[in-house]
Scaffold this active site. Structure first.
Site, PDB file in Angstrom:
ATOM      1  N   GLY A 118       0.850  -1.195   0.000  1.00 45.01           N
ATOM      2  CA  GLY A 118       0.000   0.000   0.000  1.00 45.01           C
ATOM      3  C   GLY A 118       0.877   1.234   0.000  1.00 45.01           C
ATOM      4  N   ARG A 119       0.341   2.321   0.530  1.00 42.33           N
ATOM      5  CA  ARG A 119       1.093   3.581   0.493  1.00 42.33           C
ATOM      6  C   ARG A 119       2.396   3.469   1.273  1.00 42.33           C
ATOM      7  NH1 ARG A 119      -4.540   6.726   1.260  1.00 42.33           N
ATOM      8  NH2 ARG A 119      -4.786   5.026   2.727  1.00 42.33           N
ATOM      9  N   ILE A 120       2.324   2.879   2.476  1.00 48.55           N
ATOM     10  CA  ILE A 120       3.553   2.771   3.285  1.00 48.55           C
ATOM     11  C   ILE A 120       4.466   1.698   2.702  1.00 48.55           C
ATOM     12  CG2 ILE A 120       4.503   2.422   5.593  1.00 48.55           C
ATOM     13  CD1 ILE A 120       1.782   3.258   6.747  1.00 48.55           C
ATOM     14  N   ARG A 179      -3.442  -8.701  -1.689  1.00 51.65           N
ATOM     15  CA  ARG A 179      -4.674  -9.291  -2.213  1.00 51.65           C
ATOM     16  C   ARG A 179      -4.625  -9.453  -3.732  1.00 51.65           C
ATOM     17  NH1 ARG A 179      -9.302  -5.883   0.682  1.00 51.65           N
ATOM     18  NH2 ARG A 179      -7.748  -4.290   0.315  1.00 51.65           N
ATOM     19  N   ARG A 223       0.296  -4.524  12.439  1.00 58.90           N
ATOM     20  CA  ARG A 223      -0.504  -4.851  13.616  1.00 58.90           C
ATOM     21  C   ARG A 223      -0.062  -6.207  14.147  1.00 58.90           C
ATOM     22  NH1 ARG A 223      -1.384  -0.322  13.876  1.00 58.90           N
ATOM     23  NH2 ARG A 223      -3.355   0.802  13.821  1.00 58.90           N
ATOM     24  N   GLU A 253      -0.954  -5.137  22.997  1.00 62.12           N
ATOM     25  CA  GLU A 253      -0.174  -3.978  23.475  1.00 62.12           C
ATOM     26  C   GLU A 253      -0.847  -3.318  24.669  1.00 62.12           C
ATOM     27  OE1 GLU A 253       0.319  -1.488  20.026  1.00 62.12           O
ATOM     28  OE2 GLU A 253       1.183  -3.138  18.894  1.00 62.12           O
ATOM     29  N   HIS A 277       5.679   0.223  19.766  1.00 57.67           N
ATOM     30  CA  HIS A 277       4.749   0.807  18.776  1.00 57.67           C
ATOM     31  C   HIS A 277       5.055   2.296  18.557  1.00 57.67           C
ATOM     32  CE1 HIS A 277       0.460   0.485  16.922  1.00 57.67           C
ATOM     33  NE2 HIS A 277       1.206   1.359  16.257  1.00 57.67           N
TER      34      HIS A 277
HETATM   35  C1  8YV Z   1      -0.584   5.175  15.891  1.00 58.61           C
HETATM   36  C2  8YV Z   1      -0.674   3.438  14.042  1.00 58.61           C
HETATM   37  O1  8YV Z   1       0.339   5.237  16.892  1.00 58.61           O
HETATM   38  O2  8YV Z   1      -1.459   4.915  12.401  1.00 58.61           O
HETATM   39  C3  8YV Z   1      -1.548   3.810  12.907  1.00 58.61           C
HETATM   40  O3  8YV Z   1      -2.344   2.955  12.482  1.00 58.61           O
HETATM   41  O4  8YV Z   1      -0.543   2.326  14.370  1.00 58.61           O
HETATM   42  C4  8YV Z   1       0.094   4.470  14.764  1.00 58.61           C
HETATM   43  O5  8YV Z   1       0.613   5.410  13.885  1.00 58.61           O
HETATM   44  C5  8YV Z   1      -1.780   4.555  16.487  1.00 58.61           C
HETATM   45  O6  8YV Z   1      -2.752   4.320  15.554  1.00 58.61           O
HETATM   46  C6  8YV Z   1      -2.316   5.468  17.574  1.00 58.61           C
HETATM   47  O7  8YV Z   1      -3.673   5.396  17.709  1.00 58.61           O
END
Ligand code: 8YV
Length: 315
Positions: free
Chosen positions: A153-155, A175, A232, A261, A279
């Site tokens: 994806g983008r990242i 996918r 995740r 977490e 995280h």
């Molecule tokens: C955040 C992340 O720290 O953007 C996300 O999905 O996992 C992190 O950048 C997290 O969502 C904080 O709520």
């Protein structure tokens, strides 16, 4: 009259200031009696502000707010929200994509380097005085290594682009195959893991990807392979990961995310050849500021009638 919104938890100070200036803010997290709180705001609350760090947003909360129009969430991941359910209720969900790509991609590359060069262990080596007894063993180069990306994806694309500088061969699984990408596509995750030295997880969390990094994938990655997870914890079968690392069936791991977490299994903490981060993928002052601004701007766009800037598409 300011529109009324519900905050599921505290936000960064600059976000709190902006929200309090524009809205009548009700704090769900500070309510002693949640049911009474929801009943009180039911006829007036038009927006909810939340984030993954506030835990799952229960459908029961969404359903208790019949006037709800928009959920503005901090972070790109929306696995804590049932987007389909919200869409069914006509509620727009907005997240904060884009502004954190660079930071999360940097962290993924950093984890690859930390693992390949054993940098955390090297730091421990010096501090414990072992250097005085002799040099640390040689580690691995990443030039020429294959990095399999789960989720282009983008990242994922930013990670792939950054890895070009390091001379890595990038391949991907997801996918579907994406047109116009210079990277080889694997339809099969196990096959990609088998051919990869590093497997980088950067796909969305949620039911569709739960536990897809399982024993078969980890064994395919193998004793010379390293798992990197900046997505995740739910995507990885964590007990299977701990077992693979402990039994030497997997070479190493660089993890920024975990199943529960902030709890991290002691068995992982006890392992030397893993790098564990709390995280912090998007956790820089600049990026978190931009994410917070987007939470506010999404709400503002919605209430101005022009629409949230970055709404999540419900599949
Ligand atoms: C955040 C992340 O720290 O953007 C996300 O999905 O996992 C992190 O950048 C997290 O969502 C904080 O709520």
């Amino acid at each position: 009259m300011k529109p009324e919104i519900v905050l599921m938890g505290g936000m960064m100070p600059h976000v709190m200031e902006a929200l309090e200036a524009a809205y009548a803010v009700h704090r769900y997290d500070q309510a002693a009696d949640k049911a009474a709180f929801l009943a009180e705001v039911a006829e007036t609350a038009r927006g909810v502000v939340t984030g993954g760090h506030h835990g799952d947003l229960d459908n029961a909360v969404v359903d208790a707010l019949p006037k709800l129009e928009v959920i503005s969430s901090f972070g790109v991941g929306v696995d804590h929200i049932d987007v389909g359910h919200a869409a069914g209720r006509g509620v727009v969900v907005a997240n904060t994509p884009g502004v954190l790509n660079d930071e999360v991609a940097n962290l993924a590359v950093a984890l690859i380097l930390m693992c390949s060069r054993q940098l955390v262990a090297a730091d421990r080596y010096l501090r414990s005085g072992q250097w005085l007894e002799g040099a640390m063993p040689l580690q691995q180069a990443i030039r020429g290594k294959t990095v399999g990306i789960l989720g282009l994806g983008r990242i994922g694309k930013d990670i792939a682009a950054k890895l070009q500088v390091f001379g890595c061969e990038v391949v991907y699984n997801g996918r579907r195959e994406q047109a116009g990408q210079p990277y080889r596509y694997y339809a099969d995750l196990v096959a990609m893991a088998k051919d990869s030295d590093y497997l980088v997880v950067i796909c969305p969390g949620g039911p569709e990807t739960e536990g897809i990094i399982d024993r078969a994938v980890l064994d395919a990655l193998g004793p010379e392979g390293t798992l990197i997870n900046v997505a995740r914890g739910s995507v990885v079968d964590e007990p299977a990961l701990v077992a693979a690392l402990a039994e030497g069936r997997l070479g190493g791991a660089g993890l920024d995310v975990f199943a529960e977490e902030p709890k991290v299994p002691q068995a992982l903490i006890d392992l030397d050849h893993v790098v564990l981060l709390p995280h912090v993928g998007s956790a820089t002052v600049q990026t978190r500021k931009a994410m917070g601004d987007l939470v506010v701007d999404n709400l503002a766009g919605h209430f101005a009638g022009t629409g949230a800037l970055t709404p999540v598409a419900a599949d």
